[in-house]
Design an enzyme around this catalytic site. Structure first.
Site, PDB file in Angstrom:
ATOM      1  N   SER A  44       0.832  -1.201   0.000  1.00  0.00           N
ATOM      2  CA  SER A  44       0.000   0.000   0.000  1.00  0.00           C
ATOM      3  C   SER A  44       0.872   1.259   0.000  1.00  0.00           C
ATOM      4  O   SER A  44       1.653   1.484  -0.929  1.00  0.00           O
ATOM      5  CB  SER A  44      -0.950  -0.042   1.197  1.00  0.00           C
TER       6      SER A  44
ATOM      7  N   ASP B 215      -9.739  -5.521  -4.374  1.00  0.00           N
ATOM      8  CA  ASP B 215      -9.152  -4.498  -3.507  1.00  0.00           C
ATOM      9  C   ASP B 215     -10.103  -3.300  -3.475  1.00  0.00           C
ATOM     10  O   ASP B 215     -10.267  -2.594  -4.465  1.00  0.00           O
ATOM     11  CB  ASP B 215      -7.782  -4.090  -4.052  1.00  0.00           C
TER      12      ASP B 215
ATOM     13  N   HIS C 239      -7.413  -5.891  -0.150  1.00  0.00           N
ATOM     14  CA  HIS C 239      -6.245  -5.015  -0.002  1.00  0.00           C
ATOM     15  C   HIS C 239      -5.223  -5.618   0.952  1.00  0.00           C
ATOM     16  O   HIS C 239      -4.013  -5.531   0.725  1.00  0.00           O
ATOM     17  CB  HIS C 239      -6.702  -3.642   0.501  1.00  0.00           C
TER      18      HIS C 239
END
Length: 278
Positions: free
Chosen positions: A97, A229, A258
């Site tokens: 991320s 996601d 995610h």
């Protein structure tokens, strides 16, 4: 506890496990978490004979809760300081991320020019640009990002329950196997950090254009993301990363969230290992 102090006086916490002679793997965590988010990966790769290193980003976890420097430039510079302090060479850098954005900027600006990096791995990463613009139509609208800032400022404790309970791990999907421990661990990590760092971090991960970072990276890079996601749309992230990188391998996982490095750690770890040793 191990810390380094950056050139602007910020104490950065880090873990460093394994033989100093082994190939190092450096893990870069996502927002608003800490190095603890990599427990499953660090134990796995340590047992495979690697040296594993992870830090708490400035303002996060056990690092200093400073009021400024919460942007990709400082994130990358902090990592460069840690890598130089530990004198890491031939390293693998793995980012999830926001940590993926940190990896991209570090590798492009420091790691690759200094010849300290062997390969990189981007997991559910934010580059090239998360924000929706006229050139990034599948990005995240600024209105939604503003809602995140408002929720954090209004009640960070509740917000840090709502995110892992809902979209982060896909626990809001029908039939999802919800892990209460995973939710509480996300909340614990987030609550360790500073509100200012987390607030400013939303802009850092969503409004930083890293197109040029990706274009500059020539070393082998593995790009991983789930097609479910709900935090970072994969068509605006992994697909574009693969197109912009000069030497990348792309893998999209059907139905993964995610936070797939946690919910499907066994599969993600095995795929990363195959890439590293291949």
């Amino acid at each position: 506890m191990s810390f380094i102090t950056t050139s602007d006086g910020v104490q950065i916490f880090y873990k460093d496990w394994g033989s100093k002679e082994a190939q190092p793997i450096v893990f870069h965590h996502g927002w608003p978490l800490s190095s603890d988010d990599w427990d499953a990966q660090m134990l796995f790769f340590l047992n495979k004979g690697f040296r594993v290193i992870a830090h708490d980003r400035r303002g996060h976890g056990r690092s200093a809760q400073v009021g400024d420097g919460h942007d990709m430039d400082h994130y990358a510079a902090d990592i460069a300081a840690l890598v130089e302090y530990l004198d890491l060479k031939n390293a693998i850098h793995i980012g999830h991320s926001t940590g993926g954005g940190e990896v991209a900027r570090y590798v492009a600006r420091y790691g690759q020019p200094q010849k300290r990096v062997a390969k990189a791995v981007l997991i559910s990463a934010v580059p090239p640009l998360m924000l929706k613009t006229e050139h990034s139509v599948e990005g995240t609208p600024i209105e939604l990002l503003n809602e995140l800032r408002d929720a954090l400022a209004a009640n960070r404790a509740q917000f840090f329950l709502d995110v892992p309970t809902g979209p982060f791990y896909g626990f809001n999907r029908s039939g999802a196997q919800v892990s209460e421990g995973t939710i509480r661990n996300w909340w614990r990590q987030g609550s360790m950090g500073g509100a200012k760092a987390h607030y400013d971090g939303i802009r850092a991960f969503s409004e930083t254009d890293q197109t040029e970072d990706l274009k500059a990276i020539t070393l082998p890079t593995l790009v991983l993301q789930g097609d479910d996601d709900q935090v970072v749309p994969y068509r605006n992230a992994a697909i574009l990363q693969h197109q912009l990188l000069q030497n990348s391998v792309l893998k999209i996982y059907p139905g993964y969230s995610h936070g797939m490095h946690t919910t499907h750690a066994d599969i993600i770890n095995s795929d990363i290992l195959a890439f590293i040793v291949g």
